[in-house]
Design a protein around this motif. Sequence first.
Motif, PDB file in Angstrom:
ATOM      1  N   PHE A 175      10.604   8.211  -5.013  1.00  0.00           N
ATOM      2  CA  PHE A 175       9.787   9.427  -5.016  1.00  0.00           C
ATOM      3  C   PHE A 175       9.539   9.896  -6.445  1.00  0.00           C
ATOM      4  CE2 PHE A 175       9.088  14.025  -4.561  1.00  0.00           C
ATOM      5  CZ  PHE A 175       8.076  14.024  -3.606  1.00  0.00           C
ATOM      6  N   ALA A 176      10.596   9.884  -7.262  1.00  0.00           N
ATOM      7  CA  ALA A 176      10.462  10.312  -8.659  1.00  0.00           C
ATOM      8  C   ALA A 176       9.512   9.385  -9.420  1.00  0.00           C
ATOM      9  CB  ALA A 176      11.834  10.334  -9.335  1.00  0.00           C
ATOM     10  N   TYR A 177       9.631   8.083  -9.176  1.00  0.00           N
ATOM     11  CA  TYR A 177       8.768   7.117  -9.865  1.00  0.00           C
ATOM     12  C   TYR A 177       7.312   7.250  -9.415  1.00  0.00           C
ATOM     13  CZ  TYR A 177       6.753   2.626 -11.211  1.00  0.00           C
ATOM     14  OH  TYR A 177       5.935   1.654 -11.728  1.00  0.00           O
ATOM     15  N   GLY A 178       7.102   7.484  -8.117  1.00  0.00           N
ATOM     16  CA  GLY A 178       5.737   7.642  -7.607  1.00  0.00           C
ATOM     17  C   GLY A 178       5.028   8.833  -8.225  1.00  0.00           C
ATOM     18  N   LEU A 179       5.757   9.924  -8.428  1.00  0.00           N
ATOM     19  CA  LEU A 179       5.168  11.107  -9.057  1.00  0.00           C
ATOM     20  C   LEU A 179       4.897  10.887 -10.540  1.00  0.00           C
ATOM     21  CD1 LEU A 179       7.182  14.110  -7.548  1.00  0.00           C
ATOM     22  CD2 LEU A 179       4.762  13.586  -7.202  1.00  0.00           C
ATOM     23  N   LEU A 180       5.757  10.099 -11.192  1.00  0.00           N
ATOM     24  CA  LEU A 180       5.668   9.918 -12.641  1.00  0.00           C
ATOM     25  C   LEU A 180       4.310   9.375 -13.075  1.00  0.00           C
ATOM     26  CD1 LEU A 180       7.360   9.976 -15.317  1.00  0.00           C
ATOM     27  CD2 LEU A 180       7.859   7.570 -14.871  1.00  0.00           C
ATOM     28  N   ASP A 181       3.818   8.377 -12.366  1.00  0.00           N
ATOM     29  CA  ASP A 181       2.583   7.724 -12.792  1.00  0.00           C
ATOM     30  C   ASP A 181       1.363   8.624 -12.649  1.00  0.00           C
ATOM     31  OD1 ASP A 181       3.697   5.229 -13.568  1.00  0.00           O
ATOM     32  OD2 ASP A 181       3.922   4.698 -11.470  1.00  0.00           O
ATOM     33  N   VAL A 182       1.328   9.458 -11.604  1.00  0.00           N
ATOM     34  CA  VAL A 182       0.172  10.338 -11.457  1.00  0.00           C
ATOM     35  C   VAL A 182       0.271  11.550 -12.384  1.00  0.00           C
ATOM     36  CG1 VAL A 182      -0.378   9.621  -9.116  1.00  0.00           C
ATOM     37  CG2 VAL A 182       1.209  11.496  -9.452  1.00  0.00           C
ATOM     38  N   LEU A 183       1.490  11.895 -12.826  1.00  0.00           N
ATOM     39  CA  LEU A 183       1.628  12.981 -13.797  1.00  0.00           C
ATOM     40  C   LEU A 183       0.978  12.603 -15.128  1.00  0.00           C
ATOM     41  CD1 LEU A 183       5.253  14.364 -13.245  1.00  0.00           C
ATOM     42  CD2 LEU A 183       3.097  15.533 -12.803  1.00  0.00           C
ATOM     43  N   ASN A 184       0.946  11.300 -15.443  1.00  0.00           N
ATOM     44  CA  ASN A 184       0.273  10.855 -16.666  1.00  0.00           C
ATOM     45  C   ASN A 184      -1.153  11.394 -16.742  1.00  0.00           C
ATOM     46  OD1 ASN A 184       2.503   9.274 -17.336  1.00  0.00           O
ATOM     47  ND2 ASN A 184       1.216   7.604 -18.045  1.00  0.00           N
TER      48      ASN A 184
ATOM     49  N   VAL B  10       1.253  -1.543 -15.533  1.00  0.00           N
ATOM     50  CA  VAL B  10       0.190  -1.648 -14.518  1.00  0.00           C
ATOM     51  C   VAL B  10       0.020  -0.332 -13.774  1.00  0.00           C
ATOM     52  CG1 VAL B  10      -0.363  -2.688 -12.271  1.00  0.00           C
ATOM     53  CG2 VAL B  10       0.312  -4.140 -14.188  1.00  0.00           C
ATOM     54  N   ALA B  11       1.145   0.259 -13.338  1.00  0.00           N
ATOM     55  CA  ALA B  11       1.075   1.479 -12.530  1.00  0.00           C
ATOM     56  C   ALA B  11       0.689   2.703 -13.356  1.00  0.00           C
ATOM     57  CB  ALA B  11       2.424   1.723 -11.850  1.00  0.00           C
ATOM     58  N   SER B  12       1.145   2.772 -14.603  1.00  0.00           N
ATOM     59  CA  SER B  12       0.922   3.983 -15.404  1.00  0.00           C
ATOM     60  C   SER B  12      -0.552   4.235 -15.697  1.00  0.00           C
ATOM     61  CB  SER B  12       1.715   3.915 -16.710  1.00  0.00           C
ATOM     62  OG  SER B  12       1.252   2.854 -17.518  1.00  0.00           O
TER      63      SER B  12
ATOM     64  N   GLY C  78      -9.713  -4.598  -6.134  1.00  0.00           N
ATOM     65  CA  GLY C  78      -9.128  -5.510  -5.148  1.00  0.00           C
ATOM     66  C   GLY C  78      -8.030  -6.365  -5.757  1.00  0.00           C
ATOM     67  N   CYS C  79      -8.254  -6.841  -6.988  1.00  0.00           N
ATOM     68  CA  CYS C  79      -7.228  -7.624  -7.686  1.00  0.00           C
ATOM     69  C   CYS C  79      -5.990  -6.778  -7.974  1.00  0.00           C
ATOM     70  CB  CYS C  79      -7.791  -8.183  -8.990  1.00  0.00           C
ATOM     71  SG  CYS C  79      -9.030  -9.477  -8.768  1.00  0.00           S
ATOM     72  N   LEU C  80      -6.199  -5.487  -8.248  1.00  0.00           N
ATOM     73  CA  LEU C  80      -5.067  -4.579  -8.477  1.00  0.00           C
ATOM     74  C   LEU C  80      -4.208  -4.473  -7.213  1.00  0.00           C
ATOM     75  CD1 LEU C  80      -3.724  -2.558 -10.469  1.00  0.00           C
ATOM     76  CD2 LEU C  80      -5.151  -0.780  -9.447  1.00  0.00           C
ATOM     77  N   PHE C  81      -4.854  -4.346  -6.048  1.00  0.00           N
ATOM     78  CA  PHE C  81      -4.117  -4.303  -4.787  1.00  0.00           C
ATOM     79  C   PHE C  81      -3.322  -5.596  -4.580  1.00  0.00           C
ATOM     80  CE2 PHE C  81      -6.553  -0.597  -3.782  1.00  0.00           C
ATOM     81  CZ  PHE C  81      -5.867   0.049  -2.756  1.00  0.00           C
ATOM     82  N   ALA C  82      -3.942  -6.740  -4.869  1.00  0.00           N
ATOM     83  CA  ALA C  82      -3.257  -8.022  -4.709  1.00  0.00           C
ATOM     84  C   ALA C  82      -2.040  -8.112  -5.631  1.00  0.00           C
ATOM     85  CB  ALA C  82      -4.220  -9.171  -4.993  1.00  0.00           C
ATOM     86  N   LEU C  83      -2.189  -7.604  -6.871  1.00  0.00           N
ATOM     87  CA  LEU C  83      -1.082  -7.617  -7.820  1.00  0.00           C
ATOM     88  C   LEU C  83       0.093  -6.805  -7.300  1.00  0.00           C
ATOM     89  CD1 LEU C  83       0.134  -8.330 -10.552  1.00  0.00           C
ATOM     90  CD2 LEU C  83      -1.127  -6.420 -11.557  1.00  0.00           C
ATOM     91  N   PHE C  84      -0.182  -5.635  -6.733  1.00  0.00           N
ATOM     92  CA  PHE C  84       0.892  -4.817  -6.174  1.00  0.00           C
ATOM     93  C   PHE C  84       1.625  -5.560  -5.055  1.00  0.00           C
ATOM     94  CE2 PHE C  84      -0.701  -1.311  -8.602  1.00  0.00           C
ATOM     95  CZ  PHE C  84       0.336  -0.392  -8.654  1.00  0.00           C
ATOM     96  N   PHE C  85       0.892  -6.311  -4.231  1.00  0.00           N
ATOM     97  CA  PHE C  85       1.544  -7.066  -3.155  1.00  0.00           C
ATOM     98  C   PHE C  85       2.504  -8.100  -3.725  1.00  0.00           C
ATOM     99  CE2 PHE C  85       1.869 -10.784  -0.450  1.00  0.00           C
ATOM    100  CZ  PHE C  85       2.270 -10.226   0.762  1.00  0.00           C
ATOM    101  N   PHE C  86       2.067  -8.849  -4.728  1.00  0.00           N
ATOM    102  CA  PHE C  86       2.903  -9.922  -5.253  1.00  0.00           C
ATOM    103  C   PHE C  86       4.032  -9.415  -6.149  1.00  0.00           C
ATOM    104  CE2 PHE C  86      -0.833 -12.486  -4.050  1.00  0.00           C
ATOM    105  CZ  PHE C  86      -0.179 -13.461  -3.300  1.00  0.00           C
ATOM    106  N   GLU C  87       3.955  -8.170  -6.597  1.00  0.00           N
ATOM    107  CA  GLU C  87       5.084  -7.575  -7.327  1.00  0.00           C
ATOM    108  C   GLU C  87       6.267  -7.264  -6.410  1.00  0.00           C
ATOM    109  OE1 GLU C  87       3.174  -5.030 -11.050  1.00  0.00           O
ATOM    110  OE2 GLU C  87       3.564  -4.041  -9.135  1.00  0.00           O
TER     111      GLU C  87
END
Length: 445
Positions: free
Chosen positions: A37-46, A249-251, A324-333
């Motif tokens: 939860f903390a990590y998920g909020l961190l990236d959008v706070l950027n 990638v996420a930030s 679409g490639c970004l979504f694929a990258l998240f899957f393989f991570e």
Amino acid sequence: MAPARAKGVPLTSAELTRTQWAFAFALVTSLFFTWGFAYGLLDVLNAHFQHIFGINKTQSTLLQLAYFGAYLVFAPVAGAFMRKKGYKAGIHLGLTLYSLGAVFFWPSAKFGKYGGFVGCTFVIGCGLASLEVAANSYIAVLGSQKYAAARLNFSQGFQGVASFTGPLIASRWFFLGENATKLATVQWVYLAVAGLGLVLNVLFYFCHLPEIEEETVVLDTDTESFWRQYRCIFGFVAQTAYCGAQVGVASLAVNFMTEQGVGINSSRASQLFSFCQMTFTFGRFVSVLVLNFVDPAFLLSVYAIACSAFSIAIAFAPGNAGIGCLFALFFFESICYPCIFTLGTKNLGVHTKQGSGLIVMGVGGGAWYPPAQASVADRISTRRSYLVPFSGYAAMAIYAIGMVIDQTRKDGFRFRNVDEKDSLNQEHENSTSEGSIEKAGGSSR
């Protein structure tokens, strides 16, 4: 009936009843939600802070520098602390720091001090470093090594659930209407985060959490220096590279989607980012099934190569194709962190907690990749900046392929997941027998 054990002597997972095992597994798995939860909020706070404080992308990644820099500094401390005090004490330490850091977001928001947010994020990161050392290593040794990667992927899946909850909250409360230019919502969200940490701390205080040690399945790593555990040492390097790439990638994901020229605003991008995290989480739960049958080192090799390919594709694919490639990258991570952790800490014996601290320290890679990537984004473009994470995925691929080669050299190539305990014990018996024969031969001479 099993013989009575002295008080304070650790158990192995085989000595737990089914109820004890299920309770310990569920309780520790609940911790994964907290840092997700903390990590998920961190990236959008950027992206939010870029608007509030008028800072550029590079300056906004100070949050990542503080959060992941804390892992680099505090994970070894947490590992040393737990070697002396045990897993439960480490969990209490982590939850206390987590709550303290979160509650001080309130005055930082009240007085509008970006430096205050950075400092609080560092304290939260120290708390989460302690929790990760405890929770990851505990889940890894809470059962057979054959299924360690599958267990850890399942528990880490709940981190994924929490990580897309954060962006969903942000898309609804941080970026719409008056909240787009205010910090009031941030105050209340992090006050709730502090409350969650406090509740979990109380629950762990009143709950029995048995101290677990890894079952010995190798020739006796306890007598070898920790610095001779090369699988773990190189695992730290791979984890550092991977975590740096993942965080980079996420930030900048929200910035990337808003700049693709397809009419996506910050609120919609934050929502799409939460869908990326859902894809990541889906990949983790799918991999729980796959890892029951496929060798973790082999599967990590395949996924690492896919991550490398899609990071390049993002940098050059325009519009919706890049998204679409970004979504694929998240899957393989999805499987990368748990697989590196379990491969790096496997069969460490008394070195398990120290090894866990070192591998978790690798999360510190997230402190320097985002500023490097953001610098490229500011100077060239956000799209091209996705070439920076490629180096991290490539390093991870080298480690994974190296593990496959090492296994092939010892036991032949394998695609299926096997229980190494029997083969290692057989190897131990054979070496012991050979030693006895040589000794006997020597005495006859």
